[in-house]
Enzyme design. Sequence first.
Site, short mmCIF file in Angstrom:
data_model
loop_
_atom_site.label_atom_id
_atom_site.label_comp_id
_atom_site.label_asym_id
_atom_site.label_seq_id
_atom_site.Cartn_x
_atom_site.Cartn_y
_atom_site.Cartn_z
N GLU A 27 0.76 -1.21 0.08
CA GLU A 27 0.06 0.08 -0.11
C GLU A 27 0.84 1.11 -0.11
O GLU A 27 2.15 1.14 0.32
CB GLU A 27 -0.87 0.02 1.02
CG GLU A 27 -0.13 -0.04 2.30
CD GLU A 27 -0.88 0.50 3.65
OE1 GLU A 27 -1.01 2.10 3.81
OE2 GLU A 27 -1.35 -0.33 4.75
N ASP A 140 -18.29 3.74 13.62
CA ASP A 140 -16.95 3.91 13.02
C ASP A 140 -16.26 2.66 12.65
O ASP A 140 -15.74 1.92 13.42
CB ASP A 140 -16.10 4.90 13.53
CG ASP A 140 -15.00 5.18 12.54
OD1 ASP A 140 -14.96 4.61 11.39
OD2 ASP A 140 -14.26 6.29 12.82
N ASP A 144 -11.83 -1.18 5.07
CA ASP A 144 -11.09 -2.49 5.00
C ASP A 144 -11.58 -3.87 5.25
O ASP A 144 -11.46 -4.65 4.54
CB ASP A 144 -9.70 -2.43 6.02
CG ASP A 144 -8.99 -1.26 5.52
OD1 ASP A 144 -9.20 -0.31 4.88
OD2 ASP A 144 -7.96 -0.96 6.55
N LYS A 161 -4.97 -2.68 13.73
CA LYS A 161 -4.22 -1.62 14.53
C LYS A 161 -4.65 -1.63 15.88
O LYS A 161 -5.86 -1.93 16.15
CB LYS A 161 -4.54 -0.44 13.90
CG LYS A 161 -3.71 -0.16 12.53
CD LYS A 161 -3.87 1.10 11.94
CE LYS A 161 -3.12 1.15 10.67
NZ LYS A 161 -4.03 0.71 9.64
#
EC number: 4.2.1.70
Length: 304
Positions: A27, A140, A144, A161
Amino acid sequence: MTHHPLLSLSKEVAQALENNQPVVALESTIISHGMPYPKNVEMAKKTEQIIRDHGAIPATIAIIDGQFKIGLEEEDLERMATAKDVRKVSRRDLAEVFASKALGATTVATTMIGAHMAGIKVFVTGGIGGVHRGYEDHMDVSADLEELGQTPVTVVCAGAKAILDLPRTLEYLETKGVPVVGYQTDYLPAFYSSRSEHKLVSRADSPEEIASRMKISEALDLQAGTLIANPIPQEYEIPNEEIEKIIDQAIAEQDAAGVHGKDSTPFLLAKIVELTQGRSLETNIQLVYNNARLGAKIAVAYQK
């Protein structure tokens, strides 16, 4: 492969795909929005080199001049690393950024889209996005996760994460039919830490095992991606209890600053770098290198 007007392949990547050589996608958001210059360029070049050293061809993906650029030249990398106006592009922004010919850095979601269009099966990243903490207040969820549910690319990461709600992220992936495979581990790695308390239902102990599952997934025409959760080597990790306190503080500062949406992750990661005095940045870089090694081995095993 047939030429697509919205794809621009570097000569090296085009030849590799033509000759059925292993290719690994990377990415560009981590370059443009994930790290300070010149650390970001050093990291990008070294990651590409690790992939080459392990027998595959790296294909860093970005959006340049209204096309997916698959495989960046030196000047493209510098531009992505230093330009001030680089958009962070997820699925919803794609058509707009292509049409306006803006400079765009690809997230996990858009890198998967570009890789899939180009016929690249394996993609290496740091950590994926997921369900944010406090989901019940603001719903939220990173795009992805939706992409993993609908685009058949194998994504190698160090877990989601650590700033995210990990159990909810796992639940969401299960709903989407995405296998989350622990590489030589039974527990979900937590990005900066090599393991969390969350047990996984699937494990693989070799690149060959993962490659054979990829082949079967294709034969069954399962449209979801596969997520390979690869723990950071223990010598580089920040232990869970230590990083959790720092994340809590970073989230409190984010809330006080009124930051939300797609600005949330870059804000929190930068704040964590500040609060750990740069230690988390080094951890982030090491986990990317570790994922690059595994991603290249999976791509090689898949081509065999």
